[in-house]
Structures are given as C-alpha cells and as structure tokens.
Design a protein around this motif. Structure first.
Motif, PDB file in Angstrom:
ATOM      1  N   SER A 138       0.822  -1.213   0.000  1.00 11.01           N
ATOM      2  CA  SER A 138       0.000   0.000   0.000  1.00 11.01           C
ATOM      3  C   SER A 138       0.853   1.259   0.000  1.00 11.01           C
ATOM      4  O   SER A 138       0.344   2.359  -0.187  1.00 11.01           O
ATOM      5  CB  SER A 138      -0.921  -0.009   1.217  1.00 11.01           C
ATOM      6  N   ARG A 139       2.153   1.122   0.209  1.00 11.68           N
ATOM      7  CA  ARG A 139       2.988   2.313   0.313  1.00 11.68           C
ATOM      8  C   ARG A 139       3.415   2.862  -1.040  1.00 11.68           C
ATOM      9  O   ARG A 139       3.798   4.029  -1.142  1.00 11.68           O
ATOM     10  CB  ARG A 139       4.256   1.967   1.112  1.00 11.68           C
ATOM     11  N   SER A 140       3.338   2.062  -2.089  1.00 10.80           N
ATOM     12  CA  SER A 140       4.017   2.439  -3.329  1.00 10.80           C
ATOM     13  C   SER A 140       3.480   3.726  -3.938  1.00 10.80           C
ATOM     14  O   SER A 140       4.255   4.554  -4.433  1.00 10.80           O
ATOM     15  CB  SER A 140       3.915   1.290  -4.329  1.00 10.80           C
ATOM     16  N   ALA A 141       2.163   3.913  -3.909  1.00 11.95           N
ATOM     17  CA  ALA A 141       1.595   5.083  -4.583  1.00 11.95           C
ATOM     18  C   ALA A 141       2.099   6.377  -3.936  1.00 11.95           C
ATOM     19  O   ALA A 141       2.536   7.304  -4.628  1.00 11.95           O
ATOM     20  CB  ALA A 141       0.070   5.012  -4.536  1.00 11.95           C
ATOM     21  N   VAL A 142       2.025   6.424  -2.610  1.00 13.44           N
ATOM     22  CA  VAL A 142       2.477   7.630  -1.921  1.00 13.44           C
ATOM     23  C   VAL A 142       3.988   7.793  -2.069  1.00 13.44           C
ATOM     24  O   VAL A 142       4.498   8.908  -2.233  1.00 13.44           O
ATOM     25  CB  VAL A 142       2.067   7.581  -0.429  1.00 13.44           C
ATOM     26  N   ASP A 143       4.712   6.682  -2.017  1.00 13.28           N
ATOM     27  CA  ASP A 143       6.163   6.749  -2.216  1.00 13.28           C
ATOM     28  C   ASP A 143       6.504   7.448  -3.529  1.00 13.28           C
ATOM     29  O   ASP A 143       7.360   8.334  -3.583  1.00 13.28           O
ATOM     30  CB  ASP A 143       6.748   5.329  -2.222  1.00 13.28           C
ATOM     31  N   ARG A 144       5.821   7.014  -4.578  1.00 11.07           N
ATOM     32  CA  ARG A 144       6.133   7.560  -5.894  1.00 11.07           C
ATOM     33  C   ARG A 144       5.792   9.051  -5.957  1.00 11.07           C
ATOM     34  O   ARG A 144       6.590   9.873  -6.420  1.00 11.07           O
ATOM     35  CB  ARG A 144       5.358   6.790  -6.971  1.00 11.07           C
ATOM     36  N   ALA A 145       4.588   9.394  -5.466  1.00 11.54           N
ATOM     37  CA  ALA A 145       4.179  10.799  -5.508  1.00 11.54           C
ATOM     38  C   ALA A 145       5.134  11.667  -4.691  1.00 11.54           C
ATOM     39  O   ALA A 145       5.499  12.773  -5.102  1.00 11.54           O
ATOM     40  CB  ALA A 145       2.746  10.930  -4.988  1.00 11.54           C
ATOM     41  N   ALA A 146       5.558  11.156  -3.542  1.00  9.96           N
ATOM     42  CA  ALA A 146       6.442  11.950  -2.697  1.00  9.96           C
ATOM     43  C   ALA A 146       7.786  12.171  -3.370  1.00  9.96           C
ATOM     44  O   ALA A 146       8.372  13.258  -3.292  1.00  9.96           O
ATOM     45  CB  ALA A 146       6.626  11.254  -1.345  1.00  9.96           C
ATOM     46  N   ARG A 147       8.273  11.148  -4.061  1.00  7.29           N
ATOM     47  CA  ARG A 147       9.563  11.309  -4.731  1.00  7.29           C
ATOM     48  C   ARG A 147       9.426  12.281  -5.901  1.00  7.29           C
ATOM     49  O   ARG A 147      10.319  13.090  -6.154  1.00  7.29           O
ATOM     50  CB  ARG A 147      10.079   9.960  -5.220  1.00  7.29           C
ATOM     51  N   GLU A 148       8.296  12.209  -6.596  1.00  7.10           N
ATOM     52  CA  GLU A 148       8.069  13.169  -7.668  1.00  7.10           C
ATOM     53  C   GLU A 148       8.076  14.597  -7.137  1.00  7.10           C
ATOM     54  O   GLU A 148       8.621  15.517  -7.741  1.00  7.10           O
ATOM     55  CB  GLU A 148       6.716  12.908  -8.328  1.00  7.10           C
ATOM     56  N   LEU A 149       7.453  14.761  -5.980  1.00  7.23           N
ATOM     57  CA  LEU A 149       7.294  16.108  -5.446  1.00  7.23           C
ATOM     58  C   LEU A 149       8.578  16.635  -4.810  1.00  7.23           C
ATOM     59  O   LEU A 149       8.964  17.782  -5.022  1.00  7.23           O
ATOM     60  CB  LEU A 149       6.168  16.121  -4.405  1.00  7.23           C
ATOM     61  N   ALA A 150       9.238  15.802  -4.031  1.00  8.73           N
ATOM     62  CA  ALA A 150      10.331  16.302  -3.185  1.00  8.73           C
ATOM     63  C   ALA A 150      11.687  15.776  -3.602  1.00  8.73           C
ATOM     64  O   ALA A 150      12.689  16.102  -2.955  1.00  8.73           O
ATOM     65  CB  ALA A 150      10.051  15.940  -1.717  1.00  8.73           C
ATOM     66  N   GLY A 151      11.742  14.962  -4.616  1.00  4.39           N
ATOM     67  CA  GLY A 151      13.032  14.478  -5.081  1.00  4.39           C
ATOM     68  C   GLY A 151      13.491  13.244  -4.335  1.00  4.39           C
ATOM     69  O   GLY A 151      12.857  12.801  -3.378  1.00  4.39           O
ATOM     70  N   PRO A 152      14.611  12.670  -4.765  1.00  5.74           N
ATOM     71  CA  PRO A 152      15.064  11.387  -4.218  1.00  5.74           C
ATOM     72  C   PRO A 152      15.584  11.490  -2.790  1.00  5.74           C
ATOM     73  O   PRO A 152      15.680  10.474  -2.110  1.00  5.74           O
ATOM     74  CB  PRO A 152      16.184  10.970  -5.184  1.00  5.74           C
ATOM     75  N   VAL A 153      15.909  12.692  -2.327  1.00  2.90           N
ATOM     76  CA  VAL A 153      16.435  12.823  -0.959  1.00  2.90           C
ATOM     77  C   VAL A 153      15.308  13.086   0.034  1.00  2.90           C
ATOM     78  O   VAL A 153      15.138  12.360   1.012  1.00  2.90           O
ATOM     79  CB  VAL A 153      17.489  13.951  -0.892  1.00  2.90           C
ATOM     80  N   ASP A 154      14.534  14.129  -0.227  1.00  2.00           N
ATOM     81  CA  ASP A 154      13.450  14.476   0.698  1.00  2.00           C
ATOM     82  C   ASP A 154      12.198  13.634   0.469  1.00  2.00           C
ATOM     83  O   ASP A 154      11.333  13.542   1.357  1.00  2.00           O
ATOM     84  CB  ASP A 154      13.096  15.955   0.540  1.00  2.00           C
ATOM     85  N   GLY A 155      12.091  13.015  -0.693  1.00  3.95           N
ATOM     86  CA  GLY A 155      10.894  12.251  -1.005  1.00  3.95           C
ATOM     87  C   GLY A 155      10.596  11.159   0.012  1.00  3.95           C
ATOM     88  O   GLY A 155       9.484  11.102   0.548  1.00  3.95           O
ATOM     89  N   PRO A 156      11.550  10.307   0.296  1.00  2.00           N
ATOM     90  CA  PRO A 156      11.287   9.254   1.276  1.00  2.00           C
ATOM     91  C   PRO A 156      10.900   9.798   2.650  1.00  2.00           C
ATOM     92  O   PRO A 156      10.090   9.191   3.361  1.00  2.00           O
ATOM     93  CB  PRO A 156      12.623   8.505   1.337  1.00  2.00           C
ATOM     94  N   VAL A 157      11.468  10.947   3.025  1.00  2.00           N
ATOM     95  CA  VAL A 157      11.089  11.537   4.310  1.00  2.00           C
ATOM     96  C   VAL A 157       9.635  11.975   4.288  1.00  2.00           C
ATOM     97  O   VAL A 157       8.861  11.694   5.220  1.00  2.00           O
ATOM     98  CB  VAL A 157      12.010  12.731   4.642  1.00  2.00           C
ATOM     99  N   LEU A 158       9.257  12.647   3.206  1.00  4.54           N
ATOM    100  CA  LEU A 158       7.859  13.070   3.101  1.00  4.54           C
ATOM    101  C   LEU A 158       6.923  11.865   3.103  1.00  4.54           C
ATOM    102  O   LEU A 158       5.879  11.872   3.762  1.00  4.54           O
ATOM    103  CB  LEU A 158       7.667  13.885   1.813  1.00  4.54           C
TER     104      LEU A 158
END
Lengths: 206, 206
Positions: A138-158
């Motif tokens: 269930s995490r994949s969708a949000v993971d992808r959107a967060a990385r799109e939005l915040a980039g590969p560094v901040d994305g996982p944190v978001l």
DNA sequence: GTCTATAAGGGGATAGAC
DNA sequence: GTCTATCCCCTTATAGAC
C-alpha cells in the motif's frame, strides 16, 4: 436451500466474520458465533475455510483489496499533480475512518493482536504475513508521488511522514469505544491540514 | 502488611507480567506463564492480584506513571518556550520508541486488544477505564504548549496534529515483528522533523 | 503466617466425526 | 446440525516449606 438461491454461502460467512472481527477483534470472536451469525452450519464454514486462520486471512485480504481499489479510484480522481495525490490519499483514508462504527484498519489491528505470528524464517503464508505484505504494497503510490514532489532525498522523508499521519488516524479510530458514536472528525481535519502543510513545505523547496 | 522476607514478590510479579504482556500482548499470556516466570506460586500471585484484570491494570498503571515521569523530566529540560516543549515531547516519545524491543504503548495496545471493555455507563474501574483516563491526562502538557504557541483557535489543531504524530509513532512500533531488531529510526526522524515544521509554521503565523 | 507447589473445577476455544 | 474430543484459560482449594 429454501426456495431462494443460496446467496453464496462463502460470501455470507465472510460478511458475518468481517463484521464481528472488525467490531470486537479476532481473538474475541469464536467460530461458533460466526456460524450462528452467518446462519450456516459448522460444516458450511469448515467446508470453505479449513481453519480459523484461513478465515482471518480471507477477511484481511478482502478488506485490503477493497481499500486498495477505493484508494486507486480516489487517486485517479486527484489528477496527476503529486501534491494533490498525496492530499487525496490522506483525505480518502480520513473519510474511511470517519465511517460510523469504523474501528480503524483490520490489518494494523491484527498485527497488534498477534504480535509474534508468522515471521519465523520469513513465512509467506498466514494472516500476519498477508497483513505485512499488503501494508508494504500500500505504500508504493504515496512513495512515488512523494519522490516526484520532493526528489530522491526528501521524497522518502515526506512519504514516511504521510505514513505516520495515516498510522495515527487509524490508531485513533481503532481505540474508539464501541458506544462512542462521534467519529474523530477533528483528528481527520487536523491530519489533512498537516499533510497540506508538509506538501506545501516541500513544494516550496523544490 | 506486605512481604516480610522475600524481595518484594509483588514487584517480581509485575516485572514478569510486564515483560510478557508487553512483548506478546495481554490475551496471549496466561497466568500460569507469569507465575512460572516470576518464580512465585499461584497463591502468591492471586494473593496480590485477585484477578487478571487487576494485574493488567497494575501493569498499565505502572507503565503510564513511568512514562509521565520521564516526560515531565524531558519537558523540564526543554525550558519554557512552547515550541521547544512540543518538539521535546515528541523527541522523547521517539527515543522511547527506539528502545530495543519496544512494542509501542501498552495502553494503546490494550485498547486495540480489548475494544469493547469498560465503557458501560462510563465505568471508572478496570484496565480500559484506566488506559483511557491516562491517555486523556497525558494530553494536557502538549495542549497547553500548543495553545501558548498558536493561540486559542489554532492551538487545539496543532495539539491534535502532535497527538496524531505520536499515535503514528506508537502504532509503527507496535507492529514491529519480534525478530525485527532494527528500530524504526527513519520514522522517528521524520516525525520530529514534521513536528518541527508544524511548530515553525504556527510560529510564523502568530 | 507468608510463600511455594500441585491438583482440580468450570467454562469455552478449535476442530473433526457422524 | 449435533455431538464429541482435546486443549487451554482463569480461578480456587489443598498441602507442604521457611
């Protein structure tokens, strides 16, 4: 068996089991009670589900499949903007949590009820393994959107932050008392507001 | 009145019960196992705790008292600034969650395990009532700091958000598998970071 | 007199057999 | 469906040891 068609015995069993498990917990509900509620006989139940664990697994699988489907729908309506998608995902969970009588997420609740099950040597079967697998998926969708939005560094944190908020929402719902008829609307509003803030925060940084 | 020779039997029972209840859940641990672990006899246990509920209540009470004490200490060290106090509170919970083998908050876990107990006509006794009371009481410090920081309108919203993050942290810890030796350090860092952002957000608005 | 150890009662659980 | 087997639960009662 009387006149009318059998409205899918298996479905009736899952309905009854789902209601009872969800409202009172898996351990607190015995097989006999499910049989009584479903109106089927003992053979009817054990014909479809060999053991209680099988029934529980089917219950968890059904719930998580339904949630994944409705989440997909909500995300499709949210459009392509990753920030909108994240907010929509949390809003959708919030709406589900607000449903009368909702007691949170069965998968999460089950893992609290049975902490030490199904992880010996990375077991791939049983309710615990299914619950963990579905939560992971269930995490994949949000993971992808967060990385799109915040980039590969901040994305996982978001993404982690969004997951924490969702976990908090489900936890709040899970410990509602049964007589508590007021859904935790304040918590849902606060959650959505918080995620909006985090999204805006990361959007401004990019 | 109490023990004459033995090194506080009651304390030994509570230690054993606490370890077992915390690691595997209340329902999964029988009285016999606690007796074996504590090295006491059956009469020894039932002499100090008339029923399992009494023992569970003492276990929850002891844990929440210890958490309240250490939280007070952390808040005292944080100084007077309400934003610092809020961040310190979440950091403190995070550190507790990171403790090896930690499985979250016993009060919250208990309420998930026993959803429908102790709320008939607002019961004031029993483990469920104690858990709900302690959780309610634990909110006051953050409530006050949030109102100081964000005022009477936004304060409650900020407090609710902090509570959601804390609930999320505890929920994450609660569903760690027993063999999982890696604490959820990413989640704790993300939580503290998120609360910092929210505090800064509200500080900027005031 | 506490503490420990053991046995047994009463209830309810899952699961299988007929 | 009913009936039974087997097991574990909480709790109480009985008997022995410091």
């Amino acid at each position: 068996m009387v006149g009318t068609v059998k409205p899918d015995v298996r479905e009736r069993i899952l309905d009854a089991a789902g209601r009872l498990f969800y409202a009172r917990g898996v351990r607190a509900v015995g097989m006999q009670e499910i049989i009584d509620e479903a109106g089927t006989g003992k053979s009817g139940l054990y014909g479809h589900f060999a053991t209680k664990d099988d029934l529980v697994e089917a219950y968890l699988e059904r719930w998580s499949t339904a949630l994944a489907a409705s989440t997909d729908r909500a995300l499709r309506e949210a459009g392509e903007d990753p920030g909108d998608r994240i907010v929509a995902a949390v809003t959708h969970v919030g709406q589900r949590v607000l449903r009368e009588g909702g007691r949170g997420c069965p998968l999460r609740n089950y893992l609290v009820e049975f902490p030490g099950s199904g992880d010996e040597a990375g077991a791939e079967t049983g309710p615990s393994a299914l619950a963990r697998r579905r939560l992971r998926e269930s995490r994949s969708a949000v993971d992808r959107a967060a990385r799109e939005l915040a980039g590969p560094v901040d994305g996982p944190v978001l993404a982690e932050q969004v997951r924490l908020v969702v976990d908090g929402l489900f936890a709040r719902a899970a410990r509602r008392s049964p007589g508590d008829d007021a859904p935790p609307v304040d918590a849902v509003l606060a959650a959505v507001e918080m995620v909006r803030t985090m999204v805006a925060h990361h959007r401004g940084r990019s």
